[in-house]
Scaffold this active site. Structure first.
Site, mmCIF file in Angstrom:
data_model
loop_
_atom_site.group_PDB
_atom_site.id
_atom_site.type_symbol
_atom_site.label_atom_id
_atom_site.label_comp_id
_atom_site.label_asym_id
_atom_site.label_seq_id
_atom_site.Cartn_x
_atom_site.Cartn_y
_atom_site.Cartn_z
ATOM 1 N N GLY A 23 0.973 -1.016 0.086
ATOM 2 C CA GLY A 23 -0.012 -0.052 -0.085
ATOM 3 C C GLY A 23 0.824 1.276 0.016
ATOM 4 N N LYS A 60 3.366 23.946 -2.261
ATOM 5 C CA LYS A 60 4.880 24.298 -2.413
ATOM 6 C C LYS A 60 5.027 24.901 -3.866
ATOM 7 C CE LYS A 60 8.765 21.132 -2.984
ATOM 8 N NZ LYS A 60 9.132 19.467 -3.425
#
Length: 499
Positions: free
Chosen positions: A13, A79
Site C-alpha cells: 500500500g 509548495k
C-alpha cells in the site's frame, strides 16, 4: 489494442501502491478489470517523502479530487519550489531558490539565461537566479502559489503532506469505488511453468491469483527482485547518501512559507517541510562519512532539540531495477527504485511509470516502455548528482569527495561542459532530449545558484557589447506579479473552512 487483464493484484500500500491502484482502476474498471490491493497492517510504510512536484496536482485533477477534499485530511500545504542553503561558500551564493515553472517565466527567463551566459563568459553582470522568478518571491513573502481567478497566467505548484495520511486517503477513495483491500502478509510468490507470476501466498495459507501483478512492496521488492530475480542497479558510486534520521518540530513562531528547504550539513543535507500541524525534518547523509549517532546529534543541534529528543533512523538504497515491467509484473515505488529525496521526485516517477505503462499496454510496447523509464531514472539521477558535483563547499571529507566525484554519465558531462565553456546550455539540454526530466531553467538555476562563475576578480566590466539588463524592471515585474497571490495562511484557512 490489447484487452486489459481481467484481474490485477497490487502488493503493498502506501502512497505508491494506492496511487497505482486508483489509476489502474480508473482506466480499466469499465473493461471489467478487478483491482485488488494487498498490504499487511503488521508492516509499516517508510513515509519519508512529504513533498511533491507539480505532477501530483495533475493526479488529483485526473481523479476529480478537489484540494479542499484531500489537503486538510493530509495536513497538506502548498509548495512553490525548493530553497537550497549552505551548499555554496561563495559570497552572495549562500542560498538560491529552485522555482516550479510558470507562464510568467517567459517575461524574465530569457534575461536570466542571457545574464548567466555573459557572466560565464567573464563579464560582470548580476546572474543569481533569485531576482528573476515570481515563485521565489511568492515563497519568500509567505504567499500561496494560487493564481487568482482574473490572473491570465498559470502557475505550477506542488504540495507538502503527511505520507501516512495521503496513503490512507487514497485507500478510502479507492475502496469506495470498488478496489478490493486485503490485509495479509505475503510469505511467498508462486510462478507458473513459463516463469510468470501465478499467485501470492499469504502466511496464513490464503492464495491470491491474478492475470497481472504490481510490486509496491517497498525495498523488499518481493516479486520483482525476489521471485522474478530482476537485477538491481545501484547508484552508490555517484549518489553517496544511504541513511536518514528524522524528527518533527512545531511550527516556527514566524509561520511557514510555501517551499521545502534543503540545508547542507557536514555529511549530507537536512530537509525542512512545513505541514499544517508540524514541520517535518530529516538529515539525509552518507554512512561512509558520519555514523548514525553523530548524524542524529547534528540534526538535533540544527533543530535546537535536547540531546535525548526522539529521532527515527532510516536506511535507503539508491538505484533502480534493470527493467520495470517484467513478464506479468510492474514494479512501482521503492520496489522499482529510489533516488534520494533532494528534489522530491518519488511520486513523480510513480505517476510517470503507471501512466506510461497504461499507454504501453494498449500497444504491447514493453521494451520501449522499460527503456524510457530507465532513461527517466538516469536523467533525474544526473540532475541530483549535479547538485553535489557543482556545489561550492569543500570543508569536510564528504563535500570534498562529492565535488570531485568523476563518476558522471556522458549526458551530465555534456551539460557541465556546456556551462563551464560558456556554451548554450539551453540548446545542450534540448539536444540531449532531457528537458522533460528537468527543463533548462532548472539547470540554469542550480549552476548559477551555487555561483559556478569565474572568480569576481577575474570578471571584466560588461561593456557596450553586452546588452544591458534593467534589474529594476525585473524587480518591478516580479514584485508586481507576486502581489496578486494570497497570503499562505489565508489560503490554508480557506481550505480548512471548505473542508
Amino acid at each position: 489494442m490489447s484487452p486489459p487483464p481481467r484481474s490485477v493484484v497490487i502488493l503493498g500500500g502506501g502512497t505508491a501502491g494506492w496511487m497505482t491502484a486508483n489509476l489502474i482502476h480508473r482506466r480499466w474498471a469499465d473493461h471489467g478489470t478487478k483491482v485488488s490491493l494487498i498490504e499487511s497492517s503488521a508492516i509499516g510504510i517508510i513515509g519519508v517523502g512529504e513533498g511533491s512536484t507539480p505532477q501530483l496536482k495533475a493526479f488529483f485533477d485526473e481523479l476529480g479530487i478537489a484540494e479542499s477534499e484531500w489537503m486538510p485530511r493530509c495536513n497538506a500545504t502548498y509548495k512553490a519550489g525548493i530553497e537550497f542553503s549552505g551548499w555554496s561558500d561563495k559570497p552572495g551564493y549562500g542560498r538560491y531558490f529552485h522555482p516550479f515553472p510558470t507562464d510568467l517565466d517567459g517575461f524574465t527567463q530569457r534575461k536570466f539565461f542571457y545574464a548567466t551566459h555573459v557572466r560565464r563568459a567573464g563579464r560582470d553582470v548580476p546572474a543569481h537566479p533569485d531576482p528573476f522568478f515570481v515563485p521565489t518571491r511568492i515563497a519568500r513573502e509567505s504567499r500561496a502559489p494560487l493564481a487568482p481567478p482574473n490572473f491570465p497566467f498559470s502557475v505550477s505548484y506542488g504540495y507538502h503532506f503527511d505520507a501516512h495520511l495521503i496513503g490512507a486517503f487514497l485507500r478510502d477513495f479507492g475502496t469506495a469505488r470498488g478496489i478490493e483491500h486485503v490485509d495479509a502478509r505475503i510469505a511467498s510468490v508462486e510462478l507458473d511453468e513459463q516463469g510468470d507470476v501465478k499467485a501470492l501466498i499469504a502466511d496464513d495459507g490464503r492464495r491470491f491469483e491474478a492475470d497481472f501483478f504490481v510490486d509496491a512492496s517497498g525495498f523488499r521488492a518481493t516479486i520483482i527482485e525476489g521471485a522474478l530475480q530482476e537485477p538491481h542497479r545501484p547508484f552508490g558510486e555517484n549518489l553517496f547518501n544511504d541513511r536518514a534520521v528524522v524528527a518533527p518540530t512545531p511550527w516556527p513562531a514566524g509561520g511557514i512559507q510555501a517551499c521545502t528547504r534543503s540545508i547542507a550539513k557536514s555529511a549530507g543535507w537536512i530537509w525542512n517541510i512545513p505541514l499544517t500541524n508540524r514541520v517535518g525534518n530529516g538529515y539525509v547523509y552518507s554512512s561512509r562519512y558520519i555514523d548514525p549517532d553523530d548524524a542524529a546529534a547534528e540534526l538535533r543541534a540544527h533543530l535546537g532539540l535536547n540531546e535525548d529528543a526522539e529521532v527515527r533512523h532510516l536506511e535507503m538504497r539508491c538505484g533502480r531495477i534493470e527493467r520495470t515491467w517484467v513478464r506479468n509484473c510492474l514494479a512501482v515505488g521503492l520496489a522499482q527504485g529510489f533516488l534520494e529525496p533532494l528534489e522530491a521526485t518519488a511520486l513523480h516517477i510513480v505517476l510517470a511509470t503507471v501512466n506510461a505503462f497504461l499507454s504501453a499496454w494498449d500497444t504491447s510496447e514493453r521494451d520501449p516502455f522499460n527503456a524510457a523509464i530507465a532513461r527517466r531514472y538516469e536523467g533525474i539521477r544526473d540532475y541530483l548528482v549535479c547538485h553535489y558535483r557543482t556545489a561550492q563547499r569543500h570543508d569536510t571529507e564528504y563535500w570534498r569527495a562529492a565535488t570531485t566525484n568523476n563518476a558522471l554519465s556522458d549526458s551530465l558531462k555534456g551539460v557541465i561542459t556546456a556551462w563551464f565553456t560558456a556554451d548554450d546550455l539551453e540548446q545542450e539540454v534540448l539536444r540531449q532530449d532531457i528537458a522533460s526530466y528537468y527543463p533548462p531553467m532548472s539547470w540554469h538555476c542550480m549552476l548559477a545558484g551555487y555561483g559556478n562563475f569565474p572568480d569576481p576578480e577575474k570578471l571584466k566590466p560588461a561593456g557596450p557589447d553586452v546588452a544591458p539588463i534593467d534589474m529594476g524592471e525585473v524587480e518591478r515585474f516580479v514584485s508586481g506579479c507576486a502581489m496578486n497571490f494570497p497570503p499562505l495562511s489565508d489560503a490554508l484557512q480557506r481550505l480548512k473552512e471548505a473542508a
